[in-house]
Design a protein around this motif. Structure first.
Motif, short mmCIF file in Angstrom:
data_model
loop_
_atom_site.label_atom_id
_atom_site.label_comp_id
_atom_site.label_asym_id
_atom_site.label_seq_id
_atom_site.Cartn_x
_atom_site.Cartn_y
_atom_site.Cartn_z
N LEU A 83 36.13 23.02 -16.50
CA LEU A 83 37.49 23.48 -16.80
C LEU A 83 38.46 23.36 -15.63
O LEU A 83 39.58 22.87 -15.79
CB LEU A 83 37.44 24.92 -17.34
N PRO A 84 38.07 23.79 -14.41
CA PRO A 84 39.02 23.65 -13.29
C PRO A 84 39.42 22.19 -13.06
O PRO A 84 40.59 21.90 -12.81
CB PRO A 84 38.25 24.21 -12.10
N LYS A 85 38.47 21.29 -13.18
CA LYS A 85 38.79 19.88 -12.97
C LYS A 85 39.78 19.40 -14.03
O LYS A 85 40.75 18.70 -13.73
CB LYS A 85 37.50 19.03 -13.04
N LEU A 86 39.54 19.80 -15.27
CA LEU A 86 40.44 19.36 -16.34
C LEU A 86 41.84 19.96 -16.16
O LEU A 86 42.85 19.32 -16.43
CB LEU A 86 39.85 19.73 -17.70
N MET A 87 41.90 21.21 -15.69
CA MET A 87 43.21 21.80 -15.41
C MET A 87 43.93 21.04 -14.31
O MET A 87 45.13 20.81 -14.36
CB MET A 87 43.06 23.28 -15.03
N ARG A 88 43.14 20.62 -13.33
CA ARG A 88 43.73 19.84 -12.24
C ARG A 88 44.29 18.52 -12.76
O ARG A 88 45.37 18.10 -12.36
CB ARG A 88 42.67 19.61 -11.15
N HIS A 89 43.54 17.90 -13.68
CA HIS A 89 44.04 16.65 -14.28
C HIS A 89 45.41 16.87 -14.92
O HIS A 89 46.32 16.07 -14.75
CB HIS A 89 43.09 16.14 -15.36
N TRP A 90 45.53 17.95 -15.65
CA TRP A 90 46.83 18.22 -16.30
C TRP A 90 47.91 18.46 -15.27
O TRP A 90 49.05 18.04 -15.43
CB TRP A 90 46.73 19.44 -17.21
N ARG A 91 47.55 19.17 -14.20
CA ARG A 91 48.57 19.44 -13.18
C ARG A 91 49.05 18.15 -12.55
O ARG A 91 50.24 17.98 -12.29
CB ARG A 91 48.01 20.41 -12.13
N GLU A 92 48.10 17.26 -12.33
CA GLU A 92 48.52 15.98 -11.75
C GLU A 92 49.46 15.24 -12.69
O GLU A 92 50.48 14.71 -12.28
CB GLU A 92 47.28 15.12 -11.46
N ARG A 93 49.12 15.26 -13.97
CA ARG A 93 49.99 14.58 -14.94
C ARG A 93 51.37 15.21 -14.96
O ARG A 93 52.38 14.52 -15.05
CB ARG A 93 49.39 14.70 -16.33
N GLU A 94 51.37 16.53 -14.91
CA GLU A 94 52.63 17.24 -14.94
C GLU A 94 53.46 16.89 -13.70
O GLU A 94 54.66 16.66 -13.79
CB GLU A 94 52.34 18.75 -15.03
N PHE A 95 52.79 16.80 -12.56
CA PHE A 95 53.48 16.41 -11.33
C PHE A 95 54.07 15.02 -11.45
O PHE A 95 55.20 14.76 -11.08
CB PHE A 95 52.52 16.44 -10.14
N GLU A 96 53.25 14.13 -11.99
CA GLU A 96 53.70 12.74 -12.07
C GLU A 96 54.89 12.60 -12.99
O GLU A 96 55.73 11.72 -12.83
CB GLU A 96 52.52 11.84 -12.52
N ARG A 97 54.97 13.47 -13.96
CA ARG A 97 56.11 13.42 -14.89
C ARG A 97 57.39 13.93 -14.24
O ARG A 97 58.48 13.56 -14.62
CB ARG A 97 55.82 14.28 -16.12
N HIS A 98 57.25 14.86 -13.32
CA HIS A 98 58.45 15.52 -12.76
C HIS A 98 58.48 15.42 -11.25
O HIS A 98 58.52 16.43 -10.57
CB HIS A 98 58.46 17.02 -13.10
#
Ligand code: SF4
Lengths: 223, 477
Positions: free
Chosen positions: B382-397
């Motif tokens: 789960l922490p790794k998957l949350m990190r994946h989302w955070r990276e995506r969110e960063f890349e978007r903004h």
């Protein structure tokens, strides 16, 4: 495309497969043909006596009561004792299971009703298909012999288990089910019952007697 | 109601939650109860770790062959006299179920607990079609009276105190004497049992979810403690099962493996009270049971998760252990997450299902302490998957918005130390409970999570930001 075909197409697109691969089909067919057992906990294993002891411990742990009877013929008297002690009327509902109908209920001062429950019964008796020592669980099959409503509507549920049908684990029960009914054949419901009903939905306080029976009494017969 | 997520307002939601005294009182029950009970059950089963590995492998096997197991399951449901329907999305699933209810002239529909029905907003669809939907799980019944969504996937009303439940019952059950005593949980339970018994007997259609579907036999399985799911599916003339496509397992043995880890991880029971396997409608000779059996299989975004970086999330068996062990969940409760799936599993699943624009910053609601992964029965990272989302969110903004979203919950709490402290002490209390009286942290499987957690009093966006920058550097190499 229909919703069904769309869902399948999307799954296959994501997995990068066509669904026609012989190897994948082979793996799936083999797994369904020859079920694979996961690790089986040691807890439920051992001699018949050890299994019986474990079953009783585990069933009591989940707030069921258990009595062992030498002979099945003693079931009506034990049921009568249990009901009397609980100040309940000496009346039970039973299905068509001959292991129950052949007993002398009248001689023990009991009356019986037969068939499905409509919700007005205080007590019912079912006969288990099997028991599982690992968790103190009972397996009851639906049908005319043991109508499924008897498992849930009455306040007091009494289940008879033949000692010969006590297994260490669920996997052994599935093997018996395939033997007795045929591979892939299931009754409408298989109920695995582990203690009387309960809820902890209010402030995580565990309370017995939610929607199903408030009490579960198990009679193990040795003959 | 579940179709209108307030997930984008997580920060605001969290703020409100932290100031809600009744909620904070209720949330105290999550930690003492669930964590201790799970640990006791795990301690009693030496094979538990091996079972977790096997459970993970089984789910991976199923996901890799999902199309084929679904085909087999579909054929077996039909062979046993049942009907099977596929739904691409929430609207399709709702329409199928409403049409089944209408075809049987249903007036009242009883429901067992089902998270996917919350996901698609089924109750609203049934009511909009002029029928009454009655939740029968005690917790679900309570939140339905309050027009709320569940705040926990297995304990839907865990955010409420008994006083709040009493208020709801007095408001709703006006046919009962006004001076009755409802001060104890047992009195509330007894009242609900009486009221719902009539609903069970009057219902025309019963809808349940499914914990597992068995390809070998075309069977659906529900697991409950109350027996409500069984009354729901046994008394009406129609039983409708709603389940998402990843619930499938090959055989009875495979279902048994997952049962061994499910109840222990969820409530700390070895087995839930009622595990019920249903196959087709009642047989010709049966004196009871439903005459019609329908299964509605819902995709709603899951097939697109296969083969991708969030596929692991499809292993989830909805036990709730990750939220039970999550310090952020302990502090803010489930509603702050704004949709139907809270806690770490919700933080990963929600953006997958409702889109990264609405749910993409939920993964900020994490301290990355790692406890969720260490208790997950199917070992979802789960922490790794949350990190994946955070990276995506960063890349978007990659704009000033980074500041806004990126610092996220960490920064939010960091700027408000007064709010942060109770969160930390609550989590520490939970950990000391785990450690037991002798405080044997070193022997706990969670010891590593705890050590990481000790760094927490200095919450800053730094940790994640620096990690992220380091990763970006790695990538550009
Ligand atoms: S992610 Fe794991 S721990 Fe969380 S609910 Fe799913 S199976 Fe349970």
């Amino acid at each position: 495309m229909s919703a069904r075909d769309d869902v399948f197409a999307n799954i296959r697109r994501s997995l990068g497969v066509t669904g026609k691969e012989a190897t994948r089909r082979g793996i799936v067919a083999a797994r369904l043909q020859e079920p694979s057992r996961g690790p089986i906990p040691a807890r439920g294993q051992g001699s018949p006596a050890a299994k019986m002891a474990t079953f009783i411990t585990e069933a009591q742990r989940v707030s069921a009561t258990v009595v062992v009877l030498e002979h099945a013929a003693a079931v009506p008297a034990e049921v009568a004792r249990y009901l009397r002690e609980s100040n309940l009327p000496l009346q039970v509902r039973i299905g068509a299971d001959v292991r129950l109908t052949q007993l002398d209920w009248h001689g023990a001062g009991m009356t019986t009703l037969d068939g499905a429950s409509a919700g007005a019964d205080l007590s019912a008796v079912s006969h288990a298909f099997a028991g599982v020592a690992e968790t103190g669980s009972l397996i009851v099959l639906s049908g005319p012999d043991n109508p499924v409503t008897l498992n849930f509507l009455p306040d007091n549920h009494i289940i008879v288990l033949s000692a010969a049908d006590l297994f260490g684990d669920l996997e052994s029960v599935w093997a018996k089910l395939r033997r007795d009914l045929g591979k892939g054949v299931m009754p409408r419901t298989v109920n695995i019952i582990t203690g009387p009903s309960r809820s902890a939905d209010i402030e995580q306080t565990l309370l017995l007697g939610a929607h199903g029976p408030r009490r579960l009494h198990i009679l193990i017969t040795l003959d | 109601m579940s179709l209108h997520p307030t997930t984008p307002e997580f920060k605001q939601n969290a703020h409100v939650a932290l100031h809600d005294a009744e909620l904070q009182k209720a949330l105290g029950h999550v930690q003492g109860g669930f964590i201790y009970k799970r640990q006791s059950a795990v301690d009693r089963l030496p094979e538990f770790e091996v079972l977790r590995d096997s459970a993970r492998d089984l789910k991976d096997h199923v996901l890799a062959h999902l199309d084929l197991y679904l085909e087999m399951y579909e054929a077996r449901v039909r062979a046993s006299g049942g009907h099977i329907h596929f739904a691409r999305n929430a609207n399709e699933a709702n329409k199928i179920i409403v049409d089944i209810c209408k075809a049987h002239d249903a007036k009242t529909v009883t429901k067992g607990k089902s998270m996917v029905s919350e996901e698609i907003g089924l109750n609203d669809a049934i009511e909009a079609a002029g029928m009454k939907a009655v939740e029968t799980d005690l917790g679900e019944y309570i939140i339905q009276l309050r027009h709320e969504t569940p705040s926990h996937i297995i304990a839907p009303a865990v955010h409420l105190t008994k006083e709040q439940v009493e208020r709801e019952f007095r408001r709703e059950h006006t046919h009962l004497p006004k001076d009755r005593d409802l001060s104890q949980p047992v009195q509330l339970l007894t009242e609900a049992r009486g009221v719902l018994r009539e609903k069970f007997l009057a219902a025309d259609v019963g809808i349940t979810g499914a914990n597992f579907l068995i390809a070998e036999t075309g069977t659906s399985i529900i697991v409950t403690n109350e027996g409500n799911g069984d009354l729901t599916q046994s008394l009406p003339k129609v039983h409708v099962v709603i389940a998402s496509i990843e619930k499938i397992v090959p055989t009875l043995e495979d279902a048994s493996l997952l049962m061994r880890v499910l109840a222990r991880s969820a409530t700390g029971q070895d087995m839930s009270v009622y595990t019920t396997l249903s196959t087709g409608p009642r047989r010709a000779e049966d004196p009871d049971g439903p005459a019609h059996y329908h299964v509605v299989l819902v995709d709603n975004g899951r097939s697109s998760m296969l083969g991708g970086e969030f596929e692991d999330m499809l292993r989830c068996i909805r036990c709730g252990a990750c939220m039970n062990h999550c310090p952020v969940y302990h502090a803010v409760g489930g509603h702050a997450y704004g949709w139907v799936y809270p806690g770490p599993m919700g933080a990963v699943l929600t953006p997958s299902l409702i889109g990264v624009d609405k749910g993409g910053h939920l993964p900020n609601a994490s301290t990355f302490c790692g406890r969720c992964e260490s208790v997950c029965p199917v070992k979802i990272p789960l922490p790794k998957l949350m990190r994946h989302w955070r990276e995506r969110e960063f890349e978007r903004h990659l704009t000033p918005a980074v500041q806004r979203f990126g610092l996220g919950v960490w920064a939010y709490f960091a700027r408000r130390p007064a709010l942060y402290r109770p969160l930390t002490s609550l989590a520490m209390k939970a950990l000391s409970l785990l450690a037991g009286e002798k405080g044997r942290f070193a022997k706990l499987p969670l010891a590593s999570g705890w050590t990481q957690y000790r760094d927490l009093p200095a919450p800053s966006g730094q940790t994640f930001q620096s990690q992220w920058r380091a990763r970006q550097k790695e990538r550009s190499r």
